[in-house]
Design an enzyme around this catalytic site. Sequence first.
Site, PDB file in Angstrom:
ATOM      1  CB  ALA A  70      51.553  -0.148 -31.335  1.00 16.44           C
ATOM      2  CE1 TYR A  72      54.911  -8.941 -25.753  1.00 18.70           C
ATOM      3  CE2 TYR A  72      56.523  -7.241 -26.293  1.00 18.70           C
ATOM      4  CZ  TYR A  72      56.213  -8.440 -25.693  1.00 18.70           C
ATOM      5  OH  TYR A  72      57.172  -9.158 -25.035  1.00 18.70           O
ATOM      6  CE  LYS A 165      71.364 -36.193 -34.415  1.00 16.19           C
ATOM      7  NZ  LYS A 165      72.240 -35.024 -34.367  1.00 16.19           N
TER       8      LYS A 165
HETATM    9  S1  IVH Z   1      67.113 -37.237 -28.341  1.00 15.91           S
HETATM   10  C1  IVH Z   1      68.873 -40.178 -25.529  1.00 15.91           C
HETATM   11  N1  IVH Z   1      65.935 -35.881 -30.224  1.00 15.91           N
HETATM   12  O1  IVH Z   1      71.248 -34.949 -31.277  1.00 15.91           O
HETATM   13  C2  IVH Z   1      68.720 -39.342 -26.726  1.00 15.91           C
HETATM   14  N2  IVH Z   1      68.248 -35.497 -29.847  1.00 15.91           N
HETATM   15  O2  IVH Z   1      73.296 -37.333 -30.798  1.00 15.91           O
HETATM   16  C3  IVH Z   1      68.868 -37.922 -26.475  1.00 15.91           C
HETATM   17  N3  IVH Z   1      69.207 -33.781 -31.296  1.00 15.91           N
HETATM   18  O3  IVH Z   1      72.854 -34.216 -28.297  1.00 15.91           O
HETATM   19  C4  IVH Z   1      68.699 -37.062 -27.646  1.00 15.91           C
HETATM   20  N4  IVH Z   1      67.356 -33.286 -32.373  1.00 15.91           N
HETATM   21  O4  IVH Z   1      71.620 -32.323 -29.415  1.00 15.91           O
HETATM   22  C5  IVH Z   1      67.096 -36.109 -29.582  1.00 15.91           C
HETATM   23  N5  IVH Z   1      64.748 -34.705 -31.844  1.00 15.91           N
HETATM   24  C6  IVH Z   1      65.887 -34.952 -31.190  1.00 15.91           C
HETATM   25  C7  IVH Z   1      67.072 -34.261 -31.501  1.00 15.91           C
HETATM   26  C8  IVH Z   1      68.240 -34.581 -30.814  1.00 15.91           C
HETATM   27  C9  IVH Z   1      68.635 -33.004 -32.243  1.00 15.91           C
HETATM   28  C10 IVH Z   1      70.639 -33.759 -30.927  1.00 15.91           C
HETATM   29  C11 IVH Z   1      70.895 -33.528 -29.483  1.00 15.91           C
HETATM   30  C12 IVH Z   1      71.775 -34.654 -29.036  1.00 15.91           C
HETATM   31  C13 IVH Z   1      72.218 -35.269 -30.320  1.00 15.91           C
HETATM   32  C14 IVH Z   1      72.271 -36.772 -30.142  1.00 15.91           C
END
Ligand code: IVH
Length: 724
Positions: A70, A72, A165
């Site tokens: 609220a 905010y 990732k």
């Molecule tokens: S580094 C030069 N770190 O994975 C490296 N990528 O195949 C650049 N991704 O297109 C990427 N988590 O969308 C990096 N912790 C992470 C990541 C990550 C997901 C994805 C990103 C990229 C793909 C690489």
Amino acid sequence: MPAKKHGAPTSADAPRPAAADAADAANAARPDNSADKPDAPAARADWLREQIEHHNYQYYVLDAPTIPDAEYDALFRELQELEAAHPELLTPESPTQRVGGQPLTAFATVRHRLPMLSLNNAFDDEDVIGFDRRCAQGLGRTVAAEGAADLFSAADAVEYACELKFDGLAMSLRYENGRLVQAATRGDGETGEDVTANVRTIKAIPLKLKAGAPAVIEVRGEVFMYRRDFDRLNARQAEAGEKTFVNPRNAAAGSLRQLDPRITARRPLSFFAYGLGELDGEPRPATHDALLERFAALGLPVCAERAVVKGAQGLLDFYRGVGRKRDSLPYDIDGVVYKVNAVEEQERLGFVSRAPRFALAHKFPAQEMTTVVEDIEVQVGRTGAITPVARLAPVFVGGVTVTNATLHNEDEIRRKDVHIGDTVIVRRAGDVIPEVVAVVPERRPADARPFTMPTACPVCGSHIERLEDEAIARCTGGLICAAQRKQALLHFAQRRAMDIEGLGEKVVDQLVEQGIVRTPADLYKLGVAKLAALDRMADKSAGNLVAAIDASRATTLNRFIFALGIRHVGEATAKDLARHFGKLDGLMEADEAALLEVNDVGPVVAQSIAHFFAEAHNVEVIEQLRAAGVHWPESEPAARAPAPLAGKTFVLTGTLPTLSREAAKEMLEAAGAKVAGSVSKKTDYVVAGEEAGSKLAKAQELGVPVLDEAGMMALLEEHGAAGR
Ligand code: IVH
């Protein structure tokens, strides 16, 4: 915070981002009490913006809100009003501008000044060991001989930053003098699309970095959606009759691809930073880890699930640790990423074609794959629930080969529009039963067939019923169906039913599995010798069990009715039925209308009872039980007037002054009336409250009598039914 009530993760299920400590310090230092709240409009607007952005940061980046919604909302509203009164004060970075601007006709193209590369993938330990070896060799470290046992303990092992990732979309965010000026998708790595207007609506992404930002900084990271936000979004989409998304990644992609940023603004997107593009105005941090700390200090969200490790063993330990928690993370990941930590070493290792030599993505088994539905069959559960199951062309998903996936129920099949022959996306995450998440419509063959629910149970041949208001279809052969046998016997024998002491789960399991007992009637044929032959059954306990079975022959009608395990007939209803009918035959012959006259029996229960006794298999078992000597005292049916409103149909509409819709419905049903959802010529009465709409109009048009709440009560009283 209405604009925020969309479920950013709570601290219970989201890792607290790494910036927390720095931010806590900033928070403590931040004046947010009255002493220096400025009054002049321009200063006031600045102050409000700073407050709101600070609370956005606490909520969306740190997941640690410090003021109630609220409060905010009040700040937000004040800023909106101030900007409306003084349009010259409006800035593009104002938090009020996150709602999304005008729709675009197309996205402009953005050329990445530094290409956005991709990562090489590893799928097993060998790939990771090979990666570490190449890095170590490339950096001139001592490397153990291939296959040597001490590979992992090399004294000068390479240091790596490990992170998750994320399964979303790569994004480049360009900040100039601390202000977000451009957001671009990865595209083909060389050129992407300008999605600035959309990205400005993502509240985890600061429009303005914290003080001390360099002249230019291009932050790279992933736009994604928390699973909980995804589930909510899908529920909202389904409710609005709009298309639902297959997974959080698709939902994030679809949301970013909107030409109308106002749509994106309503989608709960999030962001984690993990890489650097251009930088001007400050030196590059010396390590990847320091870079992430710098991001956090600038107010960018950085995931806390990360570590700095040494050598291949360190990488594999990180991978296994994350693998164990993968299913409990609040977002989807498809692997982990390893990066040589020292930037100087990264530079020495360099790139091969489009991927860095210094980084590696180590993938987890995919949790979604496509395959073909070869058939749809139904399975019968322990309680008789019928579940349609897709028989699939074998597919490796979530780490195992899957050949079956649940389709939950009939409505779900219709909603997902699954046909036999379709190519579908199958998901298996963790220990969850594999499920069909969506059809790939463009791959439907010409001879694909829709599914039809069978009318007979595949196990026992009894009818399959689906009660009104229920999503699940069930087998009605409760007493004879092999799928339900164990459950039915345990229910029959329980203390509150036939009270057969000693007939527990272990005995029932053996009796059913060895084919000795098929129905409750078979229990009465058991002798001591047969029972004593079972595992862990001494002569004495066998004798006791036979005596208990024998004693159970003399019972009461209500216990017997309860023991039958009719769906929706608990102990209380069994008592009502016994009292009402007095004799079992009366109950067995009663149709739904007659059953509705029983106290507390509504249409669903009546239907369930009628279906149970309509099933010849069930009647047969009851006859066998009687023939085996199961008996009870019978009495005359309770002398009761028939339900006063039996045969009458009511429709309820609008808000009644004192009764809830549910309470009114119960009162009418208890008096034997049927309560329907829409008005037709067959409607006897419409009960209308405040704000009654089209149903009332329809009643007037058809000349159906309309009552108010008082009128309904008077009618019930007149028929002696009030307070039943
Ligand atoms: S580094 C030069 N770190 O994975 C490296 N990528 O195949 C650049 N991704 O297109 C990427 N988590 O969308 C990096 N912790 C992470 C990541 C990550 C997901 C994805 C990103 C990229 C793909 C690489």
